[in-house]
Design an enzyme around this catalytic site. Structure first.
Site, short mmCIF file in Angstrom:
data_model
loop_
_atom_site.label_atom_id
_atom_site.label_comp_id
_atom_site.label_asym_id
_atom_site.label_seq_id
_atom_site.Cartn_x
_atom_site.Cartn_y
_atom_site.Cartn_z
N GLY A 346 1.00 35.50 65.59
CA GLY A 346 1.52 35.22 64.92
C GLY A 346 0.35 34.23 64.29
O GLY A 346 -1.26 33.03 63.92
N THR A 347 -1.38 32.73 63.08
CA THR A 347 -2.33 32.10 62.15
C THR A 347 -1.60 31.21 61.14
O THR A 347 -0.46 31.47 60.81
CB THR A 347 -3.05 33.22 61.37
OG1 THR A 347 -3.58 34.16 62.29
CG2 THR A 347 -4.12 32.68 60.50
N VAL A 348 -2.36 30.27 60.64
CA VAL A 348 -1.83 29.49 59.52
C VAL A 348 -2.77 29.64 58.34
O VAL A 348 -3.99 29.70 58.49
CB VAL A 348 -1.63 28.00 59.85
CG1 VAL A 348 -0.50 27.81 60.85
CG2 VAL A 348 -2.91 27.34 60.34
N SER A 365 -6.51 29.87 63.23
CA SER A 365 -5.56 30.53 64.11
C SER A 365 -5.97 30.44 65.56
O SER A 365 -7.15 30.48 65.89
CB SER A 365 -5.45 32.01 63.72
OG SER A 365 -4.66 32.73 64.64
N MET A 428 -1.12 35.36 56.06
CA MET A 428 -1.49 35.36 57.47
C MET A 428 -0.63 36.34 58.25
O MET A 428 0.39 36.82 57.77
CB MET A 428 -1.34 33.95 58.03
CG MET A 428 0.06 33.38 57.84
SD MET A 428 0.62 32.32 59.18
CE MET A 428 0.89 33.48 60.49
#
Length: 527
Positions: A346, A347-348, A365, A428
């Site tokens: 799931g 990164t920002v 991430s 992302m």
């Protein structure tokens, strides 16, 4: 799921857009205190390691595209595998494929070095000033936001199945009451605060050659991991030339391999050979899906660390020859992807912009949620599991080797027109990212949607073979038509369709227009 209507945020002096409101406000506060877009990006990124640890952490990798003084700069701050690791050693541990959890998939984190380098090269304020909001949130605590709480609960359920001493610190830090914190509940971590202070005071040197490095290396050695003090000390980031294609009068920019941004460019290069009169049409989505299949299939054969192979064919993948061959393979009905014959040889996510013309597209991430499940004692550092993407097949282009960067999913992006910046954007979410980039670019250029509408639009995601997932608010009539063309359509909730941010700049007025992801706790702020 119904997307909650949001409005475009317009501002003149500065903008920050990211997936968590407190982090966006932290970046804007730094900008208002005299920092520029680069300072704001680092402040936001550091804050996200505290207020959205379900997607990233201090042990993350990072990439950035920075527009300043008329030029776009690319920063690759992804880390290598430990020098002492090998396929044979991984198999000796009993693995047939790289594991998700534990020390084996851990690579050297690059995010702290990225923060220090960006500030050193382009910032106005000190790293200590810039990291203060993150330090304060870690020390004083913050209330859990809705989507964050949902993913934290999911992560707790997954990590609760892990056994072994190496995972005990994760529960101590991220489940201090024996459970995931609930929405609205306060969470704090003095360990995070202390580590961020140490990074700030040493310009991140402590993370690679000082006290923090010693703690990381000692933790690895104690657990039988491969990561050593030398691996941390030998870390180096790279300033690289971004790659681009022309798409209908615009230039779309991505980072070169080892990242997968080239997938988005290759797909757009194929798609520019077609006309798209309507966005909500089965033909449009069909062609997008088939182009992405071609781009992914080819890129998976060539994308890895360019320092470890002579088989990087980026120029070929972005050529008209490749695009023509790919178009020739695309039929009216869905087709399973067929590998290309390669030519010889799931990164920002966050973006920022300021009133002086500086812009940043930034992504970091831990890869899969909290990452490897390994948290360094008394530091709050959750180590990434980026090495999971290595192959244990010695003939694979992305085979595991010591001191090698793996195929990387996280990709910042940027848009220009006639040599002038339009702005940063990104979506992302693992292998959804290049697919999200293609959809956002086409929503913007082909279908003239504003930045918020470009993000709000329903998305699809090609998964494998003929399987395509669509969001539960994706037009049902189009989904039915895609099914009749041979696509195996699966309708699902919107958690896996990426999280995007956009800031566009009006060339005439200089006004910034920002959109933020409605599928998360996203916020765009400006002044």
């Amino acid at each position: 799921m119904n997307i909650v209507e949001r409005k475009v945020v317009y501002a003149k002096n500065g903008c920050v857009a990211t997936s968590q409101p407190l982090a966006a406000q932290a970046g804007l506060a730094i900008m208002r205190a005299g920092g520029n877009a680069v300072d704001a990006a680092v402040a936001t990124a550091a804050c996200l390691t505290v207020v959205e640890p379900t997607s990233n952490g201090i042990g993350s990798d990072a990439f950035a595209l920075v527009w300043t003084k008329g030029k776009l700069h690319g920063l690759n701050s992804s880390g290598c595998s430990p020098k002492n690791i090998s396929i044979e050693k991984a198999k000796a541990q009993g693995y047939d494929a790289m594991p998700v959890f534990g020390w084996t998939p851990v690579t050297v984190p690059g995010a702290p070095a990225a923060w220090a380098e960006l500030v050193r090269k382009f910032g106005r304020l000190s790293l200590a000033e810039i990291l203060k909001p993150a330090i304060d949130y870690a020390e004083q605590g913050f209330p859990i936001s809705p989507v964050l709480g949902y993913f934290w609960e999911r992560a707790f359920a997954a990590y609760s199945r892990l056994k072994g001493e190496e995972f005990e610190e994760w529960f101590k830090v991220f489940a201090p009451k024996g459970k995931a914190p609930k929405v609205g509940e306060m969470w704090r971590s003095q360990a995070h605060s202390d580590t961020l202070k140490e990074i700030a005071e040493t310009d991140a040197n402590s993370f690679y050659t000082g006290k923090l490095a010693e703690k990381i290396a000692n933790s690895s050695q104690k657990a039988g991991g491969f990561l050593s003090l030398d691996d941390l000390a030998n870390f180096s980031l790279d300033w690289v030339e971004p790659i681009d294609i022309e798409y209908r009068g615009y230039n779309v920019w991505e980072m070169p391999p080892n990242g997968q941004g080239i997938v988005a460019l290759a797909a757009l290069n194929i798609l520019r050979g077609y006309d798209f009169p309507a966005r909500e049409a089965a033909e449009t989505t069909h062609l997008q899906i088939e182009a992405l299949k071609q781009a992914f299939t080819a890129s998976k054969q060539i994308v890895t660390d360019p320092k470890h192979t002579n088989q990087i064919h980026a120029d070929w993948l972005l050529s008209e020859d490749f695009a023509k061959e790919a178009r020739a393979r695309i039929q009216k009905t869905a087709a399973a992807p067929i590998p290309f014959d390669l030519p010889a040889s799931g990164t920002v996510y966050l973006c920022t912009a300021d009133g002086d013309g500086n812009m940043v597209s930034y992504i970091q991430s831990n890869y899969m949620g909290f990452g490897s499940g390994v948290v360094i004692p008394d530091t709050g550092i959750a180590m990434q599991n980026r090495g999971h993407d290595f192959s244990l097949d010695p003939l694979h282009i992305n085979s595991l080797q010591g001191g090698k960067r793996t195929y990387h999913t996280i990709i910042p992006a940027f848009l220009t027109k006639s040599g002038q910046p339009v702005g940063p954007f990104g979506v992302m979410g693992g292998y959804m990212q290049p697919q999200g980039h293609v959809q956002v670019v086409m929503n913007t250029i082909d279908f003239a949607l504003n930045p918020q509408a470009a993000l709000d639009a329903p998305r699809f995601q090609w998964m494998n073979n003929l399987t395509v997932e669509v969001e539960d608010f994706f037009p049902a009539n189009i989904a039915d038509q895609l099914t009749s063309r041979g696509h195996d359509i699966k309708t699902t909730a919107s958690g896996g369709f990426g999280r995007g941010q956009i800031i566009w700049k009006d060339e005439q007025t200089g006004v910034l227009a920002a959109g933020t992801e409605p599928r998360t706790d996203g916020t765009a702020v400006g002044f």
